[in-house]
Design a protein around this motif. Sequence first.
Motif, PDB file in Angstrom:
ATOM      1  N   LEU A 607      37.148  20.524 -11.707  1.00 50.07           N
ATOM      2  CA  LEU A 607      36.235  20.091 -10.641  1.00 50.07           C
ATOM      3  C   LEU A 607      36.254  18.590 -10.427  1.00 50.07           C
ATOM      4  O   LEU A 607      35.720  18.096  -9.424  1.00 50.07           O
ATOM      5  CB  LEU A 607      34.808  20.533 -10.966  1.00 50.07           C
ATOM      6  CG  LEU A 607      34.558  22.013 -11.292  1.00 50.07           C
ATOM      7  CD1 LEU A 607      33.068  22.243 -11.541  1.00 50.07           C
ATOM      8  CD2 LEU A 607      35.071  22.907 -10.182  1.00 50.07           C
ATOM      9  N   HIS A 608      36.839  17.837 -11.352  1.00 49.31           N
ATOM     10  CA  HIS A 608      36.711  16.381 -11.322  1.00 49.31           C
ATOM     11  C   HIS A 608      37.318  15.734 -10.083  1.00 49.31           C
ATOM     12  O   HIS A 608      36.837  14.684  -9.638  1.00 49.31           O
ATOM     13  CB  HIS A 608      37.341  15.773 -12.574  1.00 49.31           C
ATOM     14  CG  HIS A 608      36.580  16.077 -13.828  1.00 49.31           C
ATOM     15  ND1 HIS A 608      36.875  15.516 -15.043  1.00 49.31           N
ATOM     16  CD2 HIS A 608      35.508  16.886 -14.064  1.00 49.31           C
ATOM     17  CE1 HIS A 608      36.048  15.969 -15.969  1.00 49.31           C
ATOM     18  NE2 HIS A 608      35.216  16.813 -15.395  1.00 49.31           N
ATOM     19  N   TRP A 613      32.087  16.408  -7.004  1.00 51.10           N
ATOM     20  CA  TRP A 613      31.834  16.216  -8.436  1.00 51.10           C
ATOM     21  C   TRP A 613      31.047  14.940  -8.729  1.00 51.10           C
ATOM     22  O   TRP A 613      30.025  14.960  -9.423  1.00 51.10           O
ATOM     23  CB  TRP A 613      33.160  16.209  -9.205  1.00 51.10           C
ATOM     24  CG  TRP A 613      33.012  15.896 -10.671  1.00 51.10           C
ATOM     25  CD1 TRP A 613      33.312  14.723 -11.306  1.00 51.10           C
ATOM     26  CD2 TRP A 613      32.499  16.766 -11.684  1.00 51.10           C
ATOM     27  NE1 TRP A 613      33.031  14.801 -12.647  1.00 51.10           N
ATOM     28  CE2 TRP A 613      32.528  16.054 -12.911  1.00 51.10           C
ATOM     29  CE3 TRP A 613      32.019  18.066 -11.681  1.00 51.10           C
ATOM     30  CZ2 TRP A 613      32.101  16.606 -14.110  1.00 51.10           C
ATOM     31  CZ3 TRP A 613      31.594  18.627 -12.888  1.00 51.10           C
ATOM     32  CH2 TRP A 613      31.640  17.898 -14.088  1.00 51.10           C
TER      33      TRP A 613
END
Length: 621
Positions: A607-608, A613
């Motif tokens: 997800l970064h 995020w």
Amino acid sequence: MTEPAVTRADNALDQGFLLDGLTIIPQDGSVAGPAGQEKLDPRVMDVLVMLASNAGHVVQREDLLAKLWPGAVVTDDVLSRCIYELRRQLSQAGGDEQLKALIETVPKRGYRLNGEVALLAASSITAPPAGGRRRFWLALAAIPAAALLWFGGRALLDPGAAKTYSIAILPFEDMSAAKDQGYLADGIADEIINRLMRTGDLPVIARSSSFAFRGMPVDVNEIARRLKVTHVLEGSVRKAGERIRISAQLVAAADNSLVWSETFDRELDDLFSVQDAIAASVVSALSVQLRGTAAPPTEPVDHRAYELFQKGEHLYNRRGPGDIPRAAKYYQDAIVIEPGYVRAWASLAGAYSLMAYGGDIDPAIGLEKQGEAARKAIELDPNNALGYARLSQYNWDIGDRKTGYEVWDKALALRQEDPLILNFTAGVAMRAGEIDKAIDAQRRLVTLDPLSAANTVNLGMYLLARDRFEESKAVLREALVLNPDLGSGVHLAIARILVLQKRYGEAEEAIARLPEGRERDHGVALLAHAQGKTAETDAALARLVASSKMTPDIRLAEVYAFRDMKEAAFAELAMLQRAVDEDNPRLVSQIWSWQVELRVSPFLNSLHSDPRWTPLLAEHL
């Protein structure tokens, strides 16, 4: 019957002798017997030789002190420690506890060696190495201006030597007749810990680890090994009416030798001067280690307020049902007697914080009282680090994070190596994404509090955030050794690491040992997906969704992210995003915890790179 004059017989027994099946070689300090060989401290050997020279007769304590410590100011405690060590090591060498009875204590007089002593044949004595010589030890006088121990003519605490010292202060023993002064004995030891921590240069083990040895037989070597310290301070407290007797002794773990010892008989109102004197003596004895200026003497308070405060501290540290509100009441009562009691105000702030989030008081009222108490502590003492730490915590809790960080910087500037300060430092760093800084602070915390399983677990999780899988796993397993009852959460954390390492067989075994429920389903969902077992991971995920009661459910989001189900993962984290956007003061602490979990979890790495995020980790200042 008149006792014969005490003799030393250096030209005879010093060459070696037999004592009830034990072989004694004073030249190298050895005692050999059926169970092995022991090395005696030189002064302990001196005591043995003097008693053996007068076997069967009482040797007066005064004679032993005068003969073996000529010109030095020492107390009976020094000799008592030597006798204790002598009995212990004789029994260990001989493999028989009965050997301790060889040395008889004659009340109010001295000691008598009740054993058969025979000179050892010269041919059976092993000569010391060339250039070797017997070492003599000069005991430390009570609270000298400069303390040096001498071994073989050289200073142990040599200012030119780069030695590193560290210390653990054990809980003092309650020697009162009714055994009802345990809180006071704990408090005195705790005050000495705090006093020594303020020197800044001497690593001092935190209370929670040192006090883990309460009620156990004092084995200095074992305690020092487990706490990784060079010195141990132990003592006792006896209170009778308005008077108190405090005995303390500093022991070097390397050879179990007594470095310093003193007994104080004082009025209760003189208690603070005694604590300062003990701390000053330790600092003096280890003075080569200290570079900074010693902390100023502790301001005395009314002894009634002090005892109430210590009762509060006892309950605060125990944290059983109802303990925190009772602790707060003791702090308040102490403040009624002594309105300027800084530590009571700072501790009261901590109690209100726990009460606010534990349901013991209305959260809004609890937080406000927390802030008032913290501000009062700082007003009374602008250099009180704990007061600043509690005030910064208050500001974070009410959502004023900008002020919280400003106050936090003041706490750090005052005393960075305090366990509470280090704990906050690591959490703040992790929250800010400074993972290496968090790991460093947490390592220092574990060094100061090595028996805290909770601190060790946090270190393991911070290492995991840096993908240092083997280190993380080893630290988590160490936490389980410290506390096997930590729960399945730590076992699951280890299983998760094994999944990331693709050690699926070991991971499967670890997950199978988890109890049925969400934690096992979480582990199965991750492992089955990693192994490509679609039906199994789908079934586990379905069970997790059905049993989810938390919003956001970060464990569920981790499974979604690990399966590359990004939309579902962000949907699960939407509650966190709304809480951050609303900047709700009531949710500040929970948001903080969630955001640290996001930083720690490697299962959310996918997800970064998504633009959604970063806002999850934001905070509004």
